[in-house]
Design a protein around this motif. Structure first.
Motif, PDB file in Angstrom:
ATOM      1  N   GLY A  86      77.686  20.733  53.670  1.00 40.32           N
ATOM      2  CA  GLY A  86      77.863  21.053  52.256  1.00 40.32           C
ATOM      3  C   GLY A  86      77.046  22.279  51.868  1.00 40.32           C
ATOM      4  O   GLY A  86      77.536  23.208  51.218  1.00 40.32           O
ATOM      5  N   ASP A 130      78.455  25.923  50.881  1.00 45.57           N
ATOM      6  CA  ASP A 130      78.090  26.563  49.612  1.00 45.57           C
ATOM      7  C   ASP A 130      77.440  27.927  49.858  1.00 45.57           C
ATOM      8  O   ASP A 130      77.691  28.884  49.156  1.00 45.57           O
ATOM      9  N   ARG A 184      83.200  28.518  52.799  1.00 48.77           N
ATOM     10  CA  ARG A 184      83.988  27.465  53.445  1.00 48.77           C
ATOM     11  C   ARG A 184      84.530  27.953  54.786  1.00 48.77           C
ATOM     12  O   ARG A 184      84.533  27.237  55.783  1.00 48.77           O
ATOM     13  N   VAL A 228      83.862  18.271  56.605  1.00 52.18           N
ATOM     14  CA  VAL A 228      83.554  18.651  55.221  1.00 52.18           C
ATOM     15  C   VAL A 228      84.232  19.983  54.882  1.00 52.18           C
ATOM     16  O   VAL A 228      84.931  20.115  53.875  1.00 52.18           O
ATOM     17  N   ASN A 271      87.807  15.549  48.022  1.00 48.09           N
ATOM     18  CA  ASN A 271      87.736  17.015  47.978  1.00 48.09           C
ATOM     19  C   ASN A 271      88.207  17.632  46.679  1.00 48.09           C
ATOM     20  O   ASN A 271      88.235  18.851  46.543  1.00 48.09           O
ATOM     21  N   GLY A 305      80.378  21.536  47.374  1.00 49.36           N
ATOM     22  CA  GLY A 305      80.043  21.453  48.799  1.00 49.36           C
ATOM     23  C   GLY A 305      79.119  20.283  49.084  1.00 49.36           C
ATOM     24  O   GLY A 305      79.376  19.451  49.961  1.00 49.36           O
ATOM     25  N   ARG A 306      78.044  20.184  48.303  1.00 50.45           N
ATOM     26  CA  ARG A 306      77.073  19.123  48.554  1.00 50.45           C
ATOM     27  C   ARG A 306      77.648  17.739  48.245  1.00 50.45           C
ATOM     28  O   ARG A 306      77.362  16.761  48.940  1.00 50.45           O
ATOM     29  N   SER A 357      79.854  16.692  50.934  1.00 52.07           N
ATOM     30  CA  SER A 357      78.972  16.390  52.054  1.00 52.07           C
ATOM     31  C   SER A 357      78.458  14.953  52.002  1.00 52.07           C
ATOM     32  O   SER A 357      78.511  14.233  52.993  1.00 52.07           O
TER      33      SER A 357
END
Ligand code: BGC
Length: 478
Positions: free
Chosen positions: A79, A83, A87, A130, A392, A401-402, A405
């Motif tokens: 993640g 970030d 990606r 992820v 997602n 992102g986190r 994750s």
């Protein structure tokens, strides 16, 4: 705009998909394939590994399950990575790690190096699990987002199926090296596919790189670039900065976090990987006595049905929505698990080794086979693809992102727990009890999803974000 409005606008509805989206589709499919192949191949490879090295039961367990632990760590790191470096770059890192890991595994002179290879591969799978769906969810136009992320699940199931076939083909001697090494092929393919791709407009915007964002947007939405950029810009003023970990766990985003982690855990504690990993043993207990009978039942009744039923989700997730698929799938899973439990009351205990004396499966064995097919099909059109889709799409941009994750790591953690303790559980409460426990979890998941999950079909990621903000404001005001 009201948060209840479905926001697929007319422009997007009419615009044809940009050709670049095929590349995104290929990336996500290949990433899923890696995940699935790796998940499925080890069962067959272990037979050869046991012959090549004299390994203890503990070493076998480590070789099998540490890939999942590697994936858990990979998912947690991913993640931040996605970030920070983007990606696309995170997918690249994952594919490179995976290639290196697969080569280490294939050339391992002993169990120590093999375990290192497993960890590296696991880390790569975790990062990919992820970064790749996140990449797809951010690239896809709203109206096909569910379908896009469902291709990831299609890749996973196809990978598992391929692994079952490869296991059958290469089951003798030292060929386990080839089985594990072969996974470097899709990993290299993933590198080749991601290299010419661009990062997502949303990530560029978060980094303040508006020109790059526009260029990327033009590639994926050539016919309505302005409208798409306008929507991104509209959310620009609200929050651009990427937040740290404290923001992920803040009150404001509690609901998406709870939903993401909840779905991830339910996907696993309703038994899918117990069935994927132990299908041969379950079929053995159901009266499929020879190894050949068990493998055939696993490959076709589990592997092929899993692939085919995923296509139902690909076709319907953006038409019917996430909730109906999840709820219908859970009914199918709950009923079939209950039936497997009942039929196990009249079956043998799950054996540790296949026998060589063939005999026809009993009536209860046939019921088990049919029930497992219903279970796999129900999972494949619901919890399999839809959980990844929702995870997602529900997190706001500043913590996407986190957030993804954390939810994905929760998924890997629960996968590890279930596969690690399935046999212990059947020893403690019996096979029937274990399947009923999974059935009970399906019932709990049904009620929970019914009550807390909002429908996200047809909503842009920005609109979903506004929905949480509005909810948090309402609950703070009351
Ligand atoms: C799950 C995996 C599972 C696979 C089976 C995925 O969605 O995350 O744990 O093995 O589906 O098809």
């Amino acid at each position: 705009m009201s948060v209840d409005t479905v926001v697929v606008d007319d422009v997007e509805e009419r615009a044809p998909l940009g050709r670049w989206l095929w590349l995104v589709g290929a990336v996500i499919l290949t990433a899923g394939l890696l995940f699935g192949y790796d998940q499925g191949v080890i069962a067959g490879a272990l037979v050869g590994i046991e012959k090549s090295f004299s390994v203890s039961t503990f070493a076998i367990e480590v070789i099998t399950s540490w890939v999942t632990l590697g994936a858990l760590v990979g998912a947690l790191v991913a993640g931040m990575l996605a970030d920070r470096i983007g990606r696309r770059a995170a997918v690249l890192v994952a594919a490179v790690m995976f290639t290196i890991g697969a080569l280490i595994e294939a050339g391992a002179p002993g169990t120590g190096v093999l375990v290192v290879g497993r960890l590296v591969v696991g880390f790569g799978v975790g990062v990919a699990s992820v970064a790749a769906p996140l990449y797809a969810a951010e690239m896809a136009p709203t109206r096909v987002r569910g379908r896009f992320v469902s291709w990831y699940q299609f890749g996973i199931t196809f990978g598992i199926f391929l692994a079952y076939l490869v296991d059958e083909l290469l089951s003798s001697g030292d060929r386990w090296r080839l089985m594990l090494g072969v996974s470097a092929v899709p990993a290299v393919l993933l590198v080749l596919l991601i290299l010419p791709s661009s990062d997502t407009p949303r990530w560029f915007v978060t980094k303040g790189r508006r020109d790059d964002a526009e260029r990327a947007m033009r590639r994926i939405r050539p016919h309505d670039t302005e409208a798409a950029m306008a929507e991104l810009d509209a959310s620009l003023g609200e929050e651009v900065e990427q937040a740290g970990w404290s923001e992920v766990f803040s009150r404001r985003w509690r609901k998406p976090l709870m939903i993401g982690v909840g779905l991830a855990v339910f996907q696993q504690i309703t038994g899918i990987n117990a069935i994927i990993y132990y299908a041969n043993k379950i079929f053995a207990a159901a009266g499929f006595e020879t190894a050949a009978q068990q493998t055939a039942a696993t490959t076709w009744a589990i592997g092929a049905v899993n692939v085919l039923a995923t296509l139902i989700a690909v076709a319907f997730v953006d038409r019917l929505g996430r909730r109906p698929l999840l709820l219908a799938g859970l009914v199918g899973m709950g009923v079939s698990l209950t039936a497997v439990g009942v039929s196990f009351l009249s079956l043998n205990a799950i054996p540790s080794q296949p026998t060589d004396s063939p005999s026809a499966p009993s009536a209860a064995g046939t019921v088990t086979l049919v029930a497992l097919v219903v279970y796999i099909a129900s999972f494949a059109f619901s919890l399999g693809p839809v959980v990844w889709t929702v995870i997602n799409e529900i997190f706001p941009r500043s913590i996407r992102g986190r957030g993804v994750s954390v939810a994905t790591a929760a998924n890997w953690g629960s996968a590890w727990l279930v596969s690690q303790f399935f046999l212990t559980l059947t020893g403690a409460i019996g096979e029937a009890g274990t399947f009923w426990l999974f059935a009970a979890m399906s019932a709990v998941a049904f009620v929970w999803i019914w009550r807390v999950l909002p429908e996200t079909r047809g909503r842009s990621l920005e609109d979903i974000e506004r929905m949480w903000t509005a909810e948090a404001e309402t609950s703070a005001a009351t």
